[in-house]
Design an enzyme around this catalytic site. Structure first.
Site, PDB file in Angstrom:
ATOM      1  N   GLU A 121       0.806  -1.221   0.000  1.00  0.00           N
ATOM      2  CA  GLU A 121       0.000   0.000   0.000  1.00  0.00           C
ATOM      3  C   GLU A 121       0.838   1.270   0.000  1.00  0.00           C
ATOM      4  OE1 GLU A 121      -0.657  -2.623   1.879  1.00  0.00           O
ATOM      5  OE2 GLU A 121      -2.477  -3.229   0.837  1.00  0.00           O
ATOM      6  N   HIS A 191     -11.964  -5.262   7.862  1.00  0.00           N
ATOM      7  CA  HIS A 191     -12.689  -5.066   6.604  1.00  0.00           C
ATOM      8  C   HIS A 191     -13.897  -4.185   6.829  1.00  0.00           C
ATOM      9  CE1 HIS A 191     -10.324  -8.714   5.988  1.00  0.00           C
ATOM     10  NE2 HIS A 191     -10.373  -8.469   4.703  1.00  0.00           N
TER      11      HIS A 191
END
Lengths: 326, 364
Positions: A121, A191
């Site tokens: 990321e 999530h």
């Protein structure tokens, strides 16, 4: 996963008799929520809300039925078609993405324009900043907003400050970072996060969260067009659940402009993303059960937010509630 | 009983080495007891994972579930080579390691079903299981590796001759924080064994499409490395022993790449056949299954009988079935537990619930 609303009663102008609400047991609103909670528990609902589509509009041309992920694909399709410098990259975007937001784009526009990155990321965002600075319209995808933190330094220290620190010589305004956002019922720690609060105290970037497919496409196209690096968070629970008539062609919805969805005189409810649909329901319930007239505002752009609309409205309806998805 | 061969020596695959004069031995000794123990361990993990698959499809387990079947030799081999007092940390495909590190199948399945009898009291779930000297169970890819380096530092500092085994996958091998950990571990000669479980796919991305170099055992550059056949429990054991000795001798960190394979998809929401062929999976199952490999060795060297192994299978199935029973019947943790252990605090903290009139208490 119902509303988390905190009530602030400010004005002496409030004609509301709401003494019963705070004490819990007496108020009918509380009884209703308690009933909802136990019903939810028995039925194992993911989240108590119903997506409320906006009425169809011809303002932007011919429309097509799309859900949220399809409206994102449409926006990206329009962008790749009209802007030859546009590139889309991130983890698994080539085959269409884990939420199908980029389906078909690689086949249509080529593997040099829609490509996968490895699992990194910090690298994805850093790379995106570089690409944007050099002139590409860089659209980076972070697979879940929960994973954005390795890139936090790049966003806050590099992207946000590039223009300022170079005296406007350089900028990465061509960068847009997209990420699925918010609770979904089974996402748990990694999530489900809604991390916008970490970013909205950082001048130099913009943070945008849509409530629906129609809004999403217009706002995403605005973010891409905007000359500042933008974070675009997409409520993942709405990807399939939210279906609306969405214009096929390109259109933009202005950034930093809140939208008043419903006018009211007693109370103002401000929210963004999925929570809008909860608050619209709350507003109806408040009217029916308590005779309270609520104004509902969708902030849309969280940074920089539309202070004028919110303050103007709350001058009329003095109490403000702000709510966000937990 | 005394008809069985008590011990045999097996040829094992030679490991590729990086920055090492010599690698682990190419022969491994196995006693009958060890053979049966490794068999039992791997079969238990296999059946536990298959039971988890079943429970997930019945919606008794929900949320995320990443299964380990196919990779049993890695967990079993590593545990055979290290001491219970050594430390281990891994990523989210952790059920196998939770078992080898000493947690019962009962507590693992109950954690998967989110019940109070689970190893993390039902609050962790599939990705967050822990045990003494086993630090989970971590959701964010690669984040556990710097933690592992830190644990190794603690071992070095305390001078207790313990090591830390820090595992990660082929997908995580491209995360920046791994290289930060490699540098620190090498600089300070930390007793850390970094192990890359290369199962060829990071979710649906094959290693060739994700990594400029797929020689994961060399990615530590200045750190010595071994590439090991991860489907052979003896190979894994010998390599892990070699690596542990290396660390305990004060030589600093070492990297092991275990070449292994997972039969299931990345998680229960991935059928696992859109990025690889069924033929490939079938081939691995028939030619390289870790449990079959060990079983063949035991049988062909008369170290165990077919009936004996069958009996073990039956016992294991029974234990797993009972554990599943427990996991489905045990109560969920009470609502009062929901917010505990956010902080370590005194006095109790009030936490906002799902509406402003439901406040939950957080105590620890």
């Amino acid at each position: 996963m119902a509303a988390a609303a905190r009530l602030f009663i400010r004005g002496a102008h409030s004609t509301l008799a709401i003494s019963g609400v705070g004490t819990g047991k007496q108020s009918s609103l509380f009884k209703l929520s308690a009933g909802c909670s136990s019903r939810l528990k028995a039925q194992r609902h993911v989240a108590h809300f119903t997506f409320q589509p906006d009425p169809p509009t011809t303002e932007y041309g011919a429309t097509q039925k799309m859900n949220l992920f399809q409206s994102i694909t449409s926006a990206l399709d329009n962008t790749l078609a009209s802007d030859p410098t546009a590139v889309i990259f991130g983890e698994d975007v080539a085959f269409g993405g884990v939420f199908r937001c980029t389906v078909g784009l690689r086949d249509k526009y080529g593997k040099d324009r829609v490509f996968n990155t490895p699992l990194c990321e910090q690298g994805i965002v850093g790379f995106g900043i570089g690409a944007a600075t050099a002139g590409a319209t860089a659209i980076a995808e972070i697979q879940f907003a929960d994973y954005i933190f390795p890139a936090f330094d790049q966003i806050v220290n590099e992207a946000a400050k590039y223009r300022y620190r170079s005296g406007n010589l350089f900028d990465c305004g061509n960068l847009t970072i997209r990420a699925p956002w918010g609770c979904v019922g089974h996402g748990s720690l990694y999530h489900s996060q809604s991390p916008e609060a970490y970013f909205v105290h950082c001048p130099g970037i913009k943070v945008v969260i849509p409530r629906s497919p129609l809004q999403a496409k217009g706002l995403l196209l605005s973010c891409i067009a905007d000359n500042n690096p933008c974070l675009f968070f997409e409520p993942k629970i709405l990807y399939r659940a939210a279906v609306e008539q969405v214009p096929v062609d390109s259109y933009t919805i202005p950034l930093s402009q809140a939208e008043v969805l419903q006018e009211g005189s007693d109370l103002t409810l401000v929210a963004w993303g999925t929570q809008i649909h909860v608050l619209k329901e709350v507003a109806n319930m408040a009217q029916e059960k308590l005779g309270v007239s609520c104004e509902v505002i969708d902030l849309r752009t969280i940074l920089p937010w539309d202070t004028e609309t919110v303050c103007k409205v709350t001058a009329a309806a003095p109490a403000v509630t702000s709510a966000t998805v937990v | 009983l005394s008809d069985f061969t008590p011990q045999a020596t097996f040829d094992i695959k030679k490991c590729d080495v990086h920055r090492l004069e010599a690698g682990p031995p190419v022969k491994a000794e196995l006693t009958r007891e060890q053979g049966l123990q490794y068999y039992r361990t791997m079969q238990m993990v296999r059946r536990m994972e298959l039971k988890a698959d079943q429970l997930y499809k019945q919606k008794i387990i929900r949320g995320f579930c990443h299964l380990y079947d196919g990779q049993e030799a890695c967990a079993a081999g590593i545990e055979a080579a290290i001491n219970p007092s050594d430390h281990l940390i891994t990523a989210y495909r952790a059920h196998g390691y939770t078992y080898t590190r000493g947690v019962s199948v009962r507590e693992i399945l109950a954690e998967l079903t989110g019940r109070i009898g689970g190893v993390a009291k039902g609050k962790g779930g599939s990705m967050h299981m822990y045990a003494p000297h086993f630090y989970g169970g971590n959701g964010i890819v690669g984040a556990q590796v710097p933690l592992g380096a830190g644990i190794a530092l603690a071992c070095q500092y305390q001078g207790n001759n313990q090591i830390c085994v820090a595992l990660y996958g082929d997908g995580a091998a491209n995360q920046g924080q791994l290289f930060e950990s490699f540098n620190m571990a090498a600089l300070w000669k930390l007793p850390c064994v970094f192990i890359c479980e290369n199962n060829k796919y990071g979710m649906g991305t094959s290693v060739e499409r994700a990594s400029a170099s797929t020689d994961y055992y060399k990615r530590g550059d200045f750190i010595p490395g071994l590439r090991v056949d991860g489907m052979d429990v003896l190979c894994v054991r010998e390599a892990a022993r070699f690596a542990a000795d290396h660390c305990r001798a004060g030589k600093g960190p070492i990297i092991m790449e275990l070449q292994t394979y997972r039969y299931h998809g990345h998680s229960m929401s991935d059928p696992g056949v859109s990025y690889r062929t069924r033929e490939e999976i079938q081939e691995v199952r028939s030619k390289s299954d870790p449990i079959s490999l060990l079983k063949e060795r035991l049988l062909s060297n008369n170290m165990a009988s077919v009936e004996e192994l069958k009996e073990i299978d039956i016992q294991i199935r029974k234990e797993v079935e009972e554990a599943a029973q427990f996991a489905t019947s045990d109560p969920e943790p009470p609502l009062e537990e929901l917010c505990n252990h956010i902080f370590s605090n005194n006095p109790p903290l009030e936490v906002r619930g799902t509406n402003p009139w439901s406040k939950l208490k957080s105590i620890s």
